[in-house]
Write a protein that holds these residues in place. Structure first.
Motif, PDB file in Angstrom:
ATOM      1  N   ALA A 267      27.180  18.892  -6.324  1.00 44.88           N
ATOM      2  CA  ALA A 267      27.869  19.174  -5.065  1.00 44.88           C
ATOM      3  C   ALA A 267      28.985  20.194  -5.269  1.00 44.88           C
ATOM      4  N   ALA A 268      29.760  20.006  -6.336  1.00 48.26           N
ATOM      5  CA  ALA A 268      30.860  20.935  -6.608  1.00 48.26           C
ATOM      6  C   ALA A 268      30.319  22.343  -6.844  1.00 48.26           C
ATOM      7  N   HIS A 269      29.217  22.438  -7.562  1.00 46.82           N
ATOM      8  CA  HIS A 269      28.615  23.746  -7.845  1.00 46.82           C
ATOM      9  C   HIS A 269      28.089  24.391  -6.565  1.00 46.82           C
ATOM     10  N   ALA A 270      27.477  23.587  -5.688  1.00 47.14           N
ATOM     11  CA  ALA A 270      26.932  24.135  -4.434  1.00 47.14           C
ATOM     12  C   ALA A 270      28.029  24.699  -3.547  1.00 47.14           C
ATOM     13  N   CYS A 271      29.230  24.169  -3.689  1.00 44.77           N
ATOM     14  CA  CYS A 271      30.339  24.608  -2.838  1.00 44.77           C
ATOM     15  C   CYS A 271      31.246  25.630  -3.507  1.00 44.77           C
ATOM     16  N   SER A 272      30.890  26.058  -4.710  1.00 42.56           N
ATOM     17  CA  SER A 272      31.791  26.909  -5.462  1.00 42.56           C
ATOM     18  C   SER A 272      31.595  28.389  -5.210  1.00 42.56           C
ATOM     19  N   GLY A 273      30.461  28.767  -4.623  1.00 41.20           N
ATOM     20  CA  GLY A 273      30.195  30.208  -4.469  1.00 41.20           C
ATOM     21  C   GLY A 273      30.341  30.699  -3.062  1.00 41.20           C
TER      22      GLY A 273
END
Length: 290
Positions: free
Chosen positions: A284-290
């Motif tokens: 989830a954190a990765h999906a929202c990082s870009g």
């Protein structure tokens, strides 16, 4: 305020669908369900299971998704590269992102893939044993050695101290890749060669705790070797904490002393705080990082 983030996490024999809240001070999984996945399934069957997980989550159109997948996988392109690895062979060259997107009832936002070990590391960084540290190495010890080299909330695939693609199994120790020394099969093989008995790691660990000298010496040698192999990477990466997850980490009481001897440097050693939820939070954190 950000709504819950939908994620899918694929393991060797399972798919987990979850909603992850990143709004609170501590990220958390608010909804989760698991499906069985056969490692030799067809591409169509695999995508169908992904879509079942997505349907169960029932999120709005245009929502960004995070999907954690084991390698080998082209994470930028969303295409499987599973050739000669004994799992998900039907996905080799298959565009998982395109098939998943086409099968949803309405167009999603971004569909972001990442390595499952990176997802674990990012989750432990955000909400687990690596929380509060800037630079962390997170390992999963089991059938192999999975790894994430996390700096300021980003999983790195190159740079000082980072092995190729951020994968610790590429580290060479004793003339062979690290997994030939530190893995379930290596420990089982080592004990069988010494005793003629074919036991699993948890049984070998139980014998070591009960005073079996052969089992204790084997585990001492194995995890001191892990420390010695990792030591230059810990130094060059500037790791402040080393987090251990995976099935073998259940023997942390036997792992920590020889591992610390092998490392021979000041770094915090911790067992993973939430190995079940960490990959979901990381995705989830990765999906929202870009």
């Amino acid at each position: 305020m950000r709504s819950a983030v939908p994620v899918l996490e694929v393991g060797g024999s399972h798919l987990t669908a979850a909603l992850v809240s990143l709004d609170a001070a501590l990220p958390s999984v608010t909804r989760m369900r698991r499906w069985h996945v056969e490692p030799d399934c067809s591409a169509a069957s695999f995508v169908q299971t992904l879509l079942e997980g997505a349907a169960w989550l029932d999120v709005a159109p245009g929502t960004d998704w995070g999907i954690a997948m084991p390698g080998p996988f082209d994470y930028d392109a969303g295409i499987g590269r599973f050739e000669g690895v004994g799992k998900f062979e039907a996905l080799n060259g298959f565009d998982v992102r395109a098939a998943f997107t086409a099968g949803l009832p309405a167009a999603p936002g971004r569909v972001v893939f990442l390595n499952d070990a990176d997802a674990f590391g990012l989750g432990e960084y955000a909400a687990g044993a690596a929380r509060g540290f800037r630079r962390a190495i997170c390992l999963t010890l089991g059938t192999g050695v999975g790894s994430a080299f996390v700096a300021d909330g980003v999983a790195l695939s190159s740079g000082p101290g980072v092995p190729p693609d951020g994968e610790a199994h590429f580290i060479v120790w004793g003339g062979a890749e690290l997994e030939e020394t530190v893995s379930r099969r290596a420990i089982r093989r080592g004990y069988a060669e010494l005793t003629g008995q074919h036991l699993d790691v948890h049984e070998i660990a139980a014998l070591a705790r009960a005073g079996d000298g052969v089992a204790a010496a084997l585990l001492e040698r194995t995890f001191r070797a892990l420390g010695e192999a990792l030591s230059p990477h810990v130094r060059d990466f500037g790791a402040e904490v080393l987090v251990l997850g995976g099935s073998i980490a259940g023997s942390f009481d036997l792992i920590e002393p020889p591992l610390r001897k092998g490392l021979a440097r000041d770094v915090v050693l911790r067992v993973a705080a939430d190995p079940e939820h960490a990959p979901l939070i990381g995705a989830a954190a990765h999906a929202c990082s870009g």
